[in-house]
Structures are given as structure tokens and as C-alpha cells.
Design a protein around this motif. Structure first.
Motif, PDB file in Angstrom:
ATOM      1  N   ALA A  73      18.260  -8.530   9.118  1.00 26.53           N
ATOM      2  CA  ALA A  73      17.760  -7.250   8.621  1.00 26.53           C
ATOM      3  C   ALA A  73      16.606  -7.447   7.653  1.00 26.53           C
ATOM      4  CB  ALA A  73      18.896  -6.495   7.944  1.00 26.53           C
ATOM      5  N   VAL A  74      16.746  -8.432   6.761  1.00 24.23           N
ATOM      6  CA  VAL A  74      15.667  -8.723   5.816  1.00 24.23           C
ATOM      7  C   VAL A  74      14.421  -9.212   6.555  1.00 24.23           C
ATOM      8  CG1 VAL A  74      14.972 -10.235   3.918  1.00 24.23           C
ATOM      9  CG2 VAL A  74      17.233  -9.177   3.913  1.00 24.23           C
ATOM     10  N   ALA A  75      14.616 -10.032   7.580  1.00 29.85           N
ATOM     11  CA  ALA A  75      13.482 -10.526   8.356  1.00 29.85           C
ATOM     12  C   ALA A  75      12.753  -9.390   9.070  1.00 29.85           C
ATOM     13  CB  ALA A  75      13.955 -11.569   9.367  1.00 29.85           C
ATOM     14  N   ALA A  76      13.512  -8.450   9.613  1.00 29.26           N
ATOM     15  CA  ALA A  76      12.893  -7.309  10.295  1.00 29.26           C
ATOM     16  C   ALA A  76      12.065  -6.470   9.326  1.00 29.26           C
ATOM     17  CB  ALA A  76      13.963  -6.456  10.960  1.00 29.26           C
ATOM     18  N   GLY A  77      12.618  -6.225   8.137  1.00 27.83           N
ATOM     19  CA  GLY A  77      11.867  -5.475   7.143  1.00 27.83           C
ATOM     20  C   GLY A  77      10.648  -6.224   6.645  1.00 27.83           C
ATOM     21  N   ALA A  78      10.766  -7.543   6.488  1.00 30.14           N
ATOM     22  CA  ALA A  78       9.633  -8.339   6.013  1.00 30.14           C
ATOM     23  C   ALA A  78       8.503  -8.356   7.029  1.00 30.14           C
ATOM     24  CB  ALA A  78      10.094  -9.765   5.699  1.00 30.14           C
ATOM     25  N   VAL A  79       8.847  -8.407   8.302  1.00 26.35           N
ATOM     26  CA  VAL A  79       7.807  -8.408   9.334  1.00 26.35           C
ATOM     27  C   VAL A  79       7.015  -7.108   9.289  1.00 26.35           C
ATOM     28  CG1 VAL A  79       7.420  -8.342  11.825  1.00 26.35           C
ATOM     29  CG2 VAL A  79       8.937 -10.055  10.853  1.00 26.35           C
ATOM     30  N   LEU A  80       7.707  -5.999   9.155  1.00 30.54           N
ATOM     31  CA  LEU A  80       7.013  -4.715   9.084  1.00 30.54           C
ATOM     32  C   LEU A  80       6.170  -4.601   7.814  1.00 30.54           C
ATOM     33  CD1 LEU A  80       9.647  -2.140  10.379  1.00 30.54           C
ATOM     34  CD2 LEU A  80       7.591  -2.943  11.524  1.00 30.54           C
ATOM     35  N   ASN A  81       6.625  -5.199   6.728  1.00 33.10           N
ATOM     36  CA  ASN A  81       5.908  -5.083   5.468  1.00 33.10           C
ATOM     37  C   ASN A  81       4.712  -6.013   5.361  1.00 33.10           C
ATOM     38  OD1 ASN A  81       7.248  -2.989   4.289  1.00 33.10           O
ATOM     39  ND2 ASN A  81       8.531  -4.237   2.961  1.00 33.10           N
ATOM     40  N   THR A  82       4.498  -6.889   6.326  1.00 36.11           N
ATOM     41  CA  THR A  82       3.322  -7.754   6.270  1.00 36.11           C
ATOM     42  C   THR A  82       2.032  -6.949   6.353  1.00 36.11           C
ATOM     43  OG1 THR A  82       3.515  -8.100   8.669  1.00 36.11           O
ATOM     44  CG2 THR A  82       4.472  -9.776   7.225  1.00 36.11           C
ATOM     45  N   ARG A  83       2.094  -5.750   6.886  1.00 37.44           N
ATOM     46  CA  ARG A  83       0.891  -4.926   6.959  1.00 37.44           C
ATOM     47  C   ARG A  83       0.423  -4.487   5.572  1.00 37.44           C
ATOM     48  NH1 ARG A  83       5.123  -1.505   7.280  1.00 37.44           N
ATOM     49  NH2 ARG A  83       4.898   0.611   6.440  1.00 37.44           N
ATOM     50  N   LEU A  84       1.304  -4.590   4.577  1.00 33.28           N
ATOM     51  CA  LEU A  84       0.937  -4.181   3.229  1.00 33.28           C
ATOM     52  C   LEU A  84      -0.023  -5.172   2.573  1.00 33.28           C
ATOM     53  CD1 LEU A  84       4.364  -2.910   1.860  1.00 33.28           C
ATOM     54  CD2 LEU A  84       2.539  -1.614   2.956  1.00 33.28           C
ATOM     55  N   LEU A  85      -0.109  -6.384   3.099  1.00 24.64           N
ATOM     56  CA  LEU A  85      -1.049  -7.363   2.532  1.00 24.64           C
ATOM     57  C   LEU A  85      -2.495  -6.901   2.665  1.00 24.64           C
ATOM     58  CD1 LEU A  85      -1.715 -10.057   1.242  1.00 24.64           C
ATOM     59  CD2 LEU A  85      -1.544 -11.129   3.497  1.00 24.64           C
ATOM     60  N   PRO A  86      -2.966  -6.558   3.872  1.00 18.30           N
ATOM     61  CA  PRO A  86      -4.332  -6.018   3.939  1.00 18.30           C
ATOM     62  C   PRO A  86      -4.475  -4.675   3.238  1.00 18.30           C
ATOM     63  CG  PRO A  86      -3.252  -5.863   6.082  1.00 18.30           C
ATOM     64  CD  PRO A  86      -2.384  -6.720   5.221  1.00 18.30           C
ATOM     65  N   TYR A  87      -3.389  -3.894   3.180  1.00 14.72           N
ATOM     66  CA  TYR A  87      -3.449  -2.636   2.434  1.00 14.72           C
ATOM     67  C   TYR A  87      -3.753  -2.906   0.964  1.00 14.72           C
ATOM     68  CZ  TYR A  87      -1.355  -0.027   6.334  1.00 14.72           C
ATOM     69  OH  TYR A  87      -1.121   0.573   7.541  1.00 14.72           O
ATOM     70  N   SER A 131      -0.462   6.473   0.920  1.00 18.44           N
ATOM     71  CA  SER A 131      -1.284   6.368  -0.283  1.00 18.44           C
ATOM     72  C   SER A 131      -2.587   5.633  -0.004  1.00 18.44           C
ATOM     73  CB  SER A 131      -0.500   5.659  -1.398  1.00 18.44           C
ATOM     74  OG  SER A 131      -0.155   4.341  -1.027  1.00 18.44           O
ATOM     75  N   VAL A 132      -2.526   4.599   0.832  1.00 12.34           N
ATOM     76  CA  VAL A 132      -3.749   3.875   1.194  1.00 12.34           C
ATOM     77  C   VAL A 132      -4.661   4.758   2.038  1.00 12.34           C
ATOM     78  CG1 VAL A 132      -4.646   1.906   2.488  1.00 12.34           C
ATOM     79  CG2 VAL A 132      -2.658   1.625   1.010  1.00 12.34           C
ATOM     80  N   ALA A 133      -4.082   5.507   2.966  1.00 11.12           N
ATOM     81  CA  ALA A 133      -4.895   6.385   3.808  1.00 11.12           C
ATOM     82  C   ALA A 133      -5.607   7.443   2.975  1.00 11.12           C
ATOM     83  CB  ALA A 133      -4.023   7.046   4.871  1.00 11.12           C
ATOM     84  N   PHE A 134      -4.910   8.029   2.014  1.00  9.77           N
ATOM     85  CA  PHE A 134      -5.537   9.027   1.149  1.00  9.77           C
ATOM     86  C   PHE A 134      -6.643   8.402   0.310  1.00  9.77           C
ATOM     87  CE2 PHE A 134      -1.962  11.887   1.989  1.00  9.77           C
ATOM     88  CZ  PHE A 134      -2.601  13.108   1.990  1.00  9.77           C
ATOM     89  N   ALA A 135      -6.416   7.185  -0.179  1.00 13.48           N
ATOM     90  CA  ALA A 135      -7.428   6.532  -1.009  1.00 13.48           C
ATOM     91  C   ALA A 135      -8.676   6.192  -0.212  1.00 13.48           C
ATOM     92  CB  ALA A 135      -6.845   5.271  -1.644  1.00 13.48           C
ATOM     93  N   LEU A 136      -8.503   5.692   1.004  1.00 11.17           N
ATOM     94  CA  LEU A 136      -9.651   5.267   1.804  1.00 11.17           C
ATOM     95  C   LEU A 136     -10.459   6.441   2.336  1.00 11.17           C
ATOM     96  CD1 LEU A 136      -8.162   2.274   3.823  1.00 11.17           C
ATOM     97  CD2 LEU A 136      -9.445   2.254   1.684  1.00 11.17           C
ATOM     98  N   ARG A 137      -9.906   7.620   2.308  1.00 10.23           N
ATOM     99  CA  ARG A 137     -10.655   8.804   2.747  1.00 10.23           C
ATOM    100  C   ARG A 137     -11.657   9.279   1.710  1.00 10.23           C
ATOM    101  NH1 ARG A 137      -6.294  13.157   4.574  1.00 10.23           N
ATOM    102  NH2 ARG A 137      -8.183  14.440   4.573  1.00 10.23           N
ATOM    103  N   GLN A 138     -11.563   8.745   0.487  1.00  6.38           N
ATOM    104  CA  GLN A 138     -12.449   9.157  -0.593  1.00  6.38           C
ATOM    105  C   GLN A 138     -13.558   8.120  -0.759  1.00  6.38           C
ATOM    106  OE1 GLN A 138     -11.821  12.131  -1.904  1.00  6.38           O
ATOM    107  NE2 GLN A 138      -9.904  12.295  -0.757  1.00  6.38           N
ATOM    108  N   ALA A 139     -14.774   8.608  -0.983  1.00  9.16           N
ATOM    109  CA  ALA A 139     -15.921   7.712  -1.176  1.00  9.16           C
ATOM    110  C   ALA A 139     -16.128   7.374  -2.645  1.00  9.16           C
ATOM    111  CB  ALA A 139     -17.192   8.354  -0.597  1.00  9.16           C
ATOM    112  N   ASP A 140     -15.882   8.322  -3.522  1.00 10.47           N
ATOM    113  CA  ASP A 140     -16.090   8.105  -4.952  1.00 10.47           C
ATOM    114  C   ASP A 140     -14.936   7.289  -5.526  1.00 10.47           C
ATOM    115  OD1 ASP A 140     -17.531   8.880  -7.526  1.00 10.47           O
ATOM    116  OD2 ASP A 140     -15.496   9.576  -7.939  1.00 10.47           O
ATOM    117  N   PRO A 141     -15.210   6.255  -6.347  1.00 10.59           N
ATOM    118  CA  PRO A 141     -14.131   5.424  -6.904  1.00 10.59           C
ATOM    119  C   PRO A 141     -13.110   6.219  -7.701  1.00 10.59           C
ATOM    120  CG  PRO A 141     -16.254   4.350  -7.211  1.00 10.59           C
ATOM    121  CD  PRO A 141     -16.548   5.728  -6.686  1.00 10.59           C
TER     122      PRO A 141
END
Length: 276
Positions: A73-87, A131-141
Motif C-alpha cells: 500500500a505504501v509503495a502504491a501511494g509512493a509511486v503516485l506521489n512521484t509526480r509531486l517532484l516536478p510539481y 494548487s500547482v495548476a492554479f499557480a501555473l495559470r497566473q503570470a504575475d509572481p
């Protein structure tokens, strides 16, 4: 913090509220499913507080309820959470607050990213797809930072409250899939991804990645097809072109007296030539 709320627009608050509502339905379904499947009430609550990753939580609980080991179960969750690294790399400039209200040297030079280590730790904890999607939609820092923190904090609160409510209702609702709540989370992700499909290259890469994930879903464990879908980015890559040297501007030379040809001594008005 004051500057954060000054840059928060009503439209952003509305969109975040809709996302929180949709994810709250998924959180309630998760809590109800976990308890109805036989897990103790504190398991989904602790996972929501400490992990705060809806997809990973659902995958881990699904493995346990299917008879898998906690390690699986931990391995399955960790695999899915690897996408958070580029995020995390994508929003590294907004995770720490900007020192715009305080003097230089408190959290770094005035106007620069800074903040205490615990602020960045909290920011890393609320890094999610939304949260990442909302942030990347904005151009101003400043707007990027406001969008990230507004969505992250609001979603954390809504998700955990909904999980608790789902746990309380778990003894009543035996089959949460009958309500269609399992389709809410992917529907939210699709709604966030559609505005980014503006050009042909992005649509081609997304379509290729989706085809890879669908093709590998029957043969790979849960989570791996999503990672394999990153191969679709190869269709958007193009070799860099060599830049040619800029052309020399001859405007000054053309207008200088030295570049202007001297009038010929034989040049005479046409009328005078005819008279001769």
C-alpha cells in the motif's frame, strides 16, 4: 501575508471554492469507503492529515482492502506521489513567502523569496495537482503565490473536514461507488487540464500520454501507467535551432556624410543640357 490577500481576486476564490467542493465529495467518499471496508476510523483521518494526497490515499486504502500488505500500500501511494517532484520544482518560487512587507534581512532581501523553514515545509505539504495548476495559470509572481496558498490551504481544510464527515457516515453508506463519487476526482483534473491544451503541440503530447496510459493500464500496477504517460512529452520536443548573427544596422552609416556619394561634376539639370 497582507500582500497575499491583496492579490487574491474574487474569481480565484470562486474557482477554489468549486474545487474544494468537488474534492470534498471525494474526501467524504474516501472516508466512508475506508471505514465501511473495515479500517479503523483513525486510519483515513491520520492519512489525510499527514499525507494529504487524495490519489495516493485512495490507492493505498484500495490495496489494503483488496488484501494487500501495508508495504504494498505504501509503495502504491509512493509511486503516485512521484509526480509531486516536478510539481515542487515548478512552484519552488511561490512555496516560500516574499518579503515585501518587512525590511531587508528579516527573511532575505526585500522583495525576494524567503521565509522560515517551517513555512516552506507547510508549502511543500500543500503541493497538490490543484494548487500547482492554479499557480501555473497566473503570470504575475504575486498572483501565482496567492493562487497557490489560497488553493492549498483551503483544499487542506476542506479535504480533512470531508474525510471526517465521511468516516462518520461510513457505517451508513455501504457502497459509495453507487453515488458516482469515484468519478469526481478525475473529472476535476480534466477540468483543470483542458485550459492548458491551447496549442497543437500540447494537445499532441497530452493525447499521446493518454494513449500510453490507457494501453498500459491492463498490464502495469496502479500508478505506473500515469508515469509512463510522461513519454508523451517526447512528441513536443524539438531540436534547438541555431541562431543567426544579428544583421548589422546600416542606418547610421547610410545617413552619415562620409557614406553619401559626392555629386558628379557632370551632373547638371536636364533643362540646361537641352539648352546647350
Amino acid at each position: 501575508m497582507r500582500s497575499l490577500w491583496r492579490t487574491t481576486e474574487p474569481t480565484l476564490l470562486r474557482d477554489v471554492a468549486l474545487i474544494c467542493l468537488a474534492d470534498a465529495l471525494v474526501g467524504a467518499a474516501f472516508g466512508a469507503t475506508a471505514v465501511a471496508g473495515g479500517l479503523s476510523w483513525w486510519v483515513p483521518v491520520a492519512m489525510s492529515l499527514l499525507v494529504f494526497a487524495g490519489g495516493s490515499q485512495i490507492a493505498a486504502v484500495g490495496v489494503v482492502l483488496a488484501g494487500g500488505s501495508p508495504l504494498a500500500a505504501v509503495a502504491a501511494g509512493a509511486v503516485l506521489n512521484t509526480r509531486l517532484l516536478p510539481y515542487g520544482l515548478a512552484v519552488a518560487d511561490v512555496v516560500g513567502p516574499t518579503n515585501v512587507d518587512g525590511p531587508a534581512g528579516v527573511d532575505g532581501p526585500a522583495g525576494s523569496p524567503g521565509g522560515h523553514w517551517w513555512t516552506r515545509l507547510v508549502g511543500a505539504h500543500v503541493v497538490t495537482d490543484e494548487s500547482v495548476a492554479f499557480a501555473l495559470r497566473q503570470a504575475d509572481p504575486a498572483r501565482r503565490r496567492a493562487a497557490f496558498w489560497t488553493c492549498g490551504v483551503a483544499l487542506f481544510a476542506a479535504w480533512n473536514v470531508a474525510v471526517v464527515l465521511g468516516v462518520l457516515a461510513g457505517s451508513v453508506i455501504k457502497n459509495t461507488n453507487a453515488f458516482g463519487l469515484d468519478a469526481t476526482f478525475p473529472a476535476v483534473l480534466i477540468a483543470l487540464a483542458v485550459p492548458a491544451l491551447a496549442d497543437l503541440r500540447t494537445r499532441t503530447a497530452a493525447g499521446t500520454g493518454a494513449a500510453i496510459a490507457v494501453a498500459l493500464t491492463p498490464v502495469l500496477p496502479a500508478g505506473l501507467p500515469v508515469l509512463a504517460a510522461l513519454g508523451g512529452l517526447a512528441t513536443a520536443w524539438r531540436p534547438g535551432r541555431l541562431r543567426t548573427a544579428p544583421r548589422r544596422d546600416n542606418t547610421v552609416l547610410a545617413s552619415s556624410p562620409a557614406s553619401t556619394p559626392a555629386p558628379s561634376q557632370t551632373d547638371e539639370p536636364i533643362g540646361e543640357r537641352r539648352c546647350r
